[in-house]
Design a protein around this motif. Structure first.
Motif, PDB file in Angstrom:
ATOM      1  N   LEU A  81       9.846 -12.422  -7.644  1.00 14.36           N
ATOM      2  CA  LEU A  81       9.964 -11.139  -8.323  1.00 14.36           C
ATOM      3  C   LEU A  81       9.590 -10.042  -7.342  1.00 14.36           C
ATOM      4  O   LEU A  81       8.562 -10.135  -6.672  1.00 14.36           O
ATOM      5  N   GLU A  82      10.428  -9.043  -7.256  1.00 17.53           N
ATOM      6  CA  GLU A  82      10.169  -7.880  -6.404  1.00 17.53           C
ATOM      7  C   GLU A  82      10.503  -6.655  -7.246  1.00 17.53           C
ATOM      8  O   GLU A  82      11.667  -6.297  -7.413  1.00 17.53           O
ATOM      9  N   TYR A  83       9.461  -6.054  -7.836  1.00 16.71           N
ATOM     10  CA  TYR A  83       9.642  -4.907  -8.732  1.00 16.71           C
ATOM     11  C   TYR A  83       8.864  -3.730  -8.177  1.00 16.71           C
ATOM     12  O   TYR A  83       7.634  -3.734  -8.152  1.00 16.71           O
ATOM     13  N   ARG A  84       9.581  -2.762  -7.663  1.00 17.80           N
ATOM     14  CA  ARG A  84       9.016  -1.517  -7.124  1.00 17.80           C
ATOM     15  C   ARG A  84       9.845  -0.375  -7.711  1.00 17.80           C
ATOM     16  O   ARG A  84      10.790   0.106  -7.085  1.00 17.80           O
ATOM     17  N   PRO A  85       9.520   0.053  -8.916  1.00 21.39           N
ATOM     18  CA  PRO A  85      10.380   1.007  -9.620  1.00 21.39           C
ATOM     19  C   PRO A  85      10.578   2.343  -8.919  1.00 21.39           C
ATOM     20  O   PRO A  85      11.628   2.966  -9.069  1.00 21.39           O
ATOM     21  N   GLU A  86       9.616   2.791  -8.126  1.00 20.58           N
ATOM     22  CA  GLU A  86       9.778   4.098  -7.474  1.00 20.58           C
ATOM     23  C   GLU A  86      10.881   4.091  -6.423  1.00 20.58           C
ATOM     24  O   GLU A  86      11.405   5.137  -6.082  1.00 20.58           O
ATOM     25  N   THR A  87      11.248   2.910  -5.936  1.00 25.68           N
ATOM     26  CA  THR A  87      12.318   2.819  -4.944  1.00 25.68           C
ATOM     27  C   THR A  87      13.592   2.211  -5.522  1.00 25.68           C
ATOM     28  O   THR A  87      14.582   2.086  -4.813  1.00 25.68           O
ATOM     29  N   GLY A  88      13.542   1.795  -6.785  1.00 26.32           N
ATOM     30  CA  GLY A  88      14.714   1.188  -7.412  1.00 26.32           C
ATOM     31  C   GLY A  88      14.867  -0.294  -7.122  1.00 26.32           C
ATOM     32  O   GLY A  88      15.887  -0.890  -7.458  1.00 26.32           O
ATOM     33  N   SER A 140       0.812  -1.217   0.000  1.00 27.45           N
ATOM     34  CA  SER A 140       0.000   0.000   0.000  1.00 27.45           C
ATOM     35  C   SER A 140       0.849   1.273   0.000  1.00 27.45           C
ATOM     36  O   SER A 140       0.346   2.339  -0.321  1.00 27.45           O
ATOM     37  N   TYR A 141       2.112   1.172   0.337  1.00 33.32           N
ATOM     38  CA  TYR A 141       2.999   2.338   0.352  1.00 33.32           C
ATOM     39  C   TYR A 141       3.465   2.755  -1.044  1.00 33.32           C
ATOM     40  O   TYR A 141       4.055   3.808  -1.203  1.00 33.32           O
ATOM     41  N   TYR A 142       3.240   1.920  -2.039  1.00 34.57           N
ATOM     42  CA  TYR A 142       3.797   2.142  -3.371  1.00 34.57           C
ATOM     43  C   TYR A 142       2.693   2.231  -4.423  1.00 34.57           C
ATOM     44  O   TYR A 142       1.687   1.543  -4.328  1.00 34.57           O
ATOM     45  N   SER A 143       2.914   3.048  -5.442  1.00 35.71           N
ATOM     46  CA  SER A 143       1.918   3.171  -6.508  1.00 35.71           C
ATOM     47  C   SER A 143       2.110   2.114  -7.587  1.00 35.71           C
ATOM     48  O   SER A 143       1.179   1.795  -8.315  1.00 35.71           O
ATOM     49  N   THR A 144       3.322   1.576  -7.704  1.00 32.04           N
ATOM     50  CA  THR A 144       3.604   0.554  -8.711  1.00 32.04           C
ATOM     51  C   THR A 144       4.339  -0.609  -8.058  1.00 32.04           C
ATOM     52  O   THR A 144       5.393  -0.416  -7.449  1.00 32.04           O
ATOM     53  N   VAL A 145       3.770  -1.801  -8.189  1.00 25.88           N
ATOM     54  CA  VAL A 145       4.352  -3.010  -7.598  1.00 25.88           C
ATOM     55  C   VAL A 145       4.053  -4.195  -8.509  1.00 25.88           C
ATOM     56  O   VAL A 145       2.931  -4.346  -8.995  1.00 25.88           O
ATOM     57  N   LEU A 146       5.051  -5.015  -8.729  1.00 24.82           N
ATOM     58  CA  LEU A 146       4.847  -6.336  -9.320  1.00 24.82           C
ATOM     59  C   LEU A 146       5.644  -7.282  -8.430  1.00 24.82           C
ATOM     60  O   LEU A 146       6.875  -7.210  -8.378  1.00 24.82           O
ATOM     61  N   ARG A 147       4.921  -8.110  -7.687  1.00 25.89           N
ATOM     62  CA  ARG A 147       5.559  -8.943  -6.674  1.00 25.89           C
ATOM     63  C   ARG A 147       5.046 -10.364  -6.765  1.00 25.89           C
ATOM     64  O   ARG A 147       3.855 -10.606  -6.934  1.00 25.89           O
ATOM     65  N   TRP A 148       5.984 -11.307  -6.675  1.00 27.18           N
ATOM     66  CA  TRP A 148       5.638 -12.718  -6.609  1.00 27.18           C
ATOM     67  C   TRP A 148       6.662 -13.400  -5.720  1.00 27.18           C
ATOM     68  O   TRP A 148       7.853 -13.218  -5.892  1.00 27.18           O
ATOM     69  N   GLY A 183       7.035 -17.272  -4.499  1.00 27.05           N
ATOM     70  CA  GLY A 183       6.679 -18.687  -4.383  1.00 27.05           C
ATOM     71  C   GLY A 183       5.302 -19.062  -4.866  1.00 27.05           C
ATOM     72  O   GLY A 183       5.160 -19.706  -5.889  1.00 27.05           O
ATOM     73  N   LYS A 184       4.252 -18.617  -4.157  1.00 21.40           N
ATOM     74  CA  LYS A 184       2.889 -19.045  -4.506  1.00 21.40           C
ATOM     75  C   LYS A 184       1.872 -17.921  -4.539  1.00 21.40           C
ATOM     76  O   LYS A 184       0.693 -18.166  -4.745  1.00 21.40           O
ATOM     77  N   SER A 185       2.302 -16.696  -4.302  1.00 21.54           N
ATOM     78  CA  SER A 185       1.334 -15.598  -4.316  1.00 21.54           C
ATOM     79  C   SER A 185       2.007 -14.311  -4.772  1.00 21.54           C
ATOM     80  O   SER A 185       3.226 -14.160  -4.683  1.00 21.54           O
ATOM     81  N   GLY A 186       1.172 -13.398  -5.266  1.00 19.99           N
ATOM     82  CA  GLY A 186       1.721 -12.142  -5.718  1.00 19.99           C
ATOM     83  C   GLY A 186       0.647 -11.120  -6.029  1.00 19.99           C
ATOM     84  O   GLY A 186      -0.547 -11.390  -5.936  1.00 19.99           O
ATOM     85  N   VAL A 187       1.122  -9.938  -6.418  1.00 19.68           N
ATOM     86  CA  VAL A 187       0.226  -8.826  -6.678  1.00 19.68           C
ATOM     87  C   VAL A 187       0.814  -7.963  -7.793  1.00 19.68           C
ATOM     88  O   VAL A 187       2.031  -7.872  -7.951  1.00 19.68           O
ATOM     89  N   ALA A 188      -0.081  -7.374  -8.567  1.00 21.58           N
ATOM     90  CA  ALA A 188       0.276  -6.356  -9.558  1.00 21.58           C
ATOM     91  C   ALA A 188      -0.493  -5.104  -9.179  1.00 21.58           C
ATOM     92  O   ALA A 188      -1.704  -5.153  -8.990  1.00 21.58           O
ATOM     93  N   LYS A 189       0.201  -3.991  -9.070  1.00 21.10           N
ATOM     94  CA  LYS A 189      -0.440  -2.733  -8.682  1.00 21.10           C
ATOM     95  C   LYS A 189       0.104  -1.620  -9.565  1.00 21.10           C
ATOM     96  O   LYS A 189       1.314  -1.462  -9.707  1.00 21.10           O
ATOM     97  N   HIS A 190      -0.831  -0.844 -10.150  1.00 14.56           N
ATOM     98  CA  HIS A 190      -0.436   0.228 -11.059  1.00 14.56           C
ATOM     99  C   HIS A 190      -1.611   1.189 -11.216  1.00 14.56           C
ATOM    100  O   HIS A 190      -2.748   0.750 -11.390  1.00 14.56           O
ATOM    101  N   HIS A 191      -1.353   2.483 -11.131  1.00 14.82           N
ATOM    102  CA  HIS A 191      -2.385   3.515 -11.294  1.00 14.82           C
ATOM    103  C   HIS A 191      -3.606   3.285 -10.399  1.00 14.82           C
ATOM    104  O   HIS A 191      -4.751   3.419 -10.844  1.00 14.82           O
ATOM    105  N   GLY A 192      -3.365   2.897  -9.150  1.00 19.25           N
ATOM    106  CA  GLY A 192      -4.458   2.742  -8.202  1.00 19.25           C
ATOM    107  C   GLY A 192      -5.233   1.449  -8.299  1.00 19.25           C
ATOM    108  O   GLY A 192      -6.177   1.228  -7.553  1.00 19.25           O
ATOM    109  N   MET A 193      -4.900   0.587  -9.229  1.00 16.47           N
ATOM    110  CA  MET A 193      -5.593  -0.692  -9.375  1.00 16.47           C
ATOM    111  C   MET A 193      -4.674  -1.807  -8.892  1.00 16.47           C
ATOM    112  O   MET A 193      -3.518  -1.877  -9.304  1.00 16.47           O
ATOM    113  N   THR A 194      -5.183  -2.658  -8.024  1.00 17.10           N
ATOM    114  CA  THR A 194      -4.416  -3.785  -7.499  1.00 17.10           C
ATOM    115  C   THR A 194      -5.084  -5.087  -7.922  1.00 17.10           C
ATOM    116  O   THR A 194      -6.288  -5.254  -7.778  1.00 17.10           O
TER     117      THR A 194
END
Length: 87
Positions: A42-49, A4-12, A14-25
């Motif tokens: 996968l841990e992709y949070r571009p706003e933090t590098g 919830s702290y980030y506007s863009t996330v692609l995370r996976w 092992g067995k679960s994950g989330v895609a978040k972009h432009h307010g949609m999760t």
């Protein structure tokens, strides 16, 4: 990390994950594929590098390659953009 702290996330992990972009999760039903098959981690949070990937459980985590970043951005856009008819 709390997604919830980030506007863009692609995370996976092992067995679960989330895609978040432009307010949609979106909860991911399966591991994302960035071109070489489904990833293990996968841990992709571009706003933090943060751009880390682990292709298989036996592989060490590493920084994402430029093509993987492009694929992650395209996947985020595809998963979090409503079709024109639903807008």
């Amino acid at each position: 990390m709390n997604d919830s702290y980030y506007s863009t996330v692609l995370r996976w992990h092992g067995k679960s994950g989330v895609a978040k972009h432009h307010g949609m999760t979106i909860t991911l039903p399966a591991a994302p594929d960035l071109g070489d098959g489904p990833v293990w981690m996968l841990e992709y949070r571009p706003e933090t590098g943060i751009r880390r990937i682990q292709l298989r459980s036996i592989d060490p985590p590493r920084d994402m390659e430029p093509a993987e970043i492009v694929a992650a951005d395209a996947l985020l856009r595809r998963l979090t953009t409503l079709p024109e008819i639903e807008r």
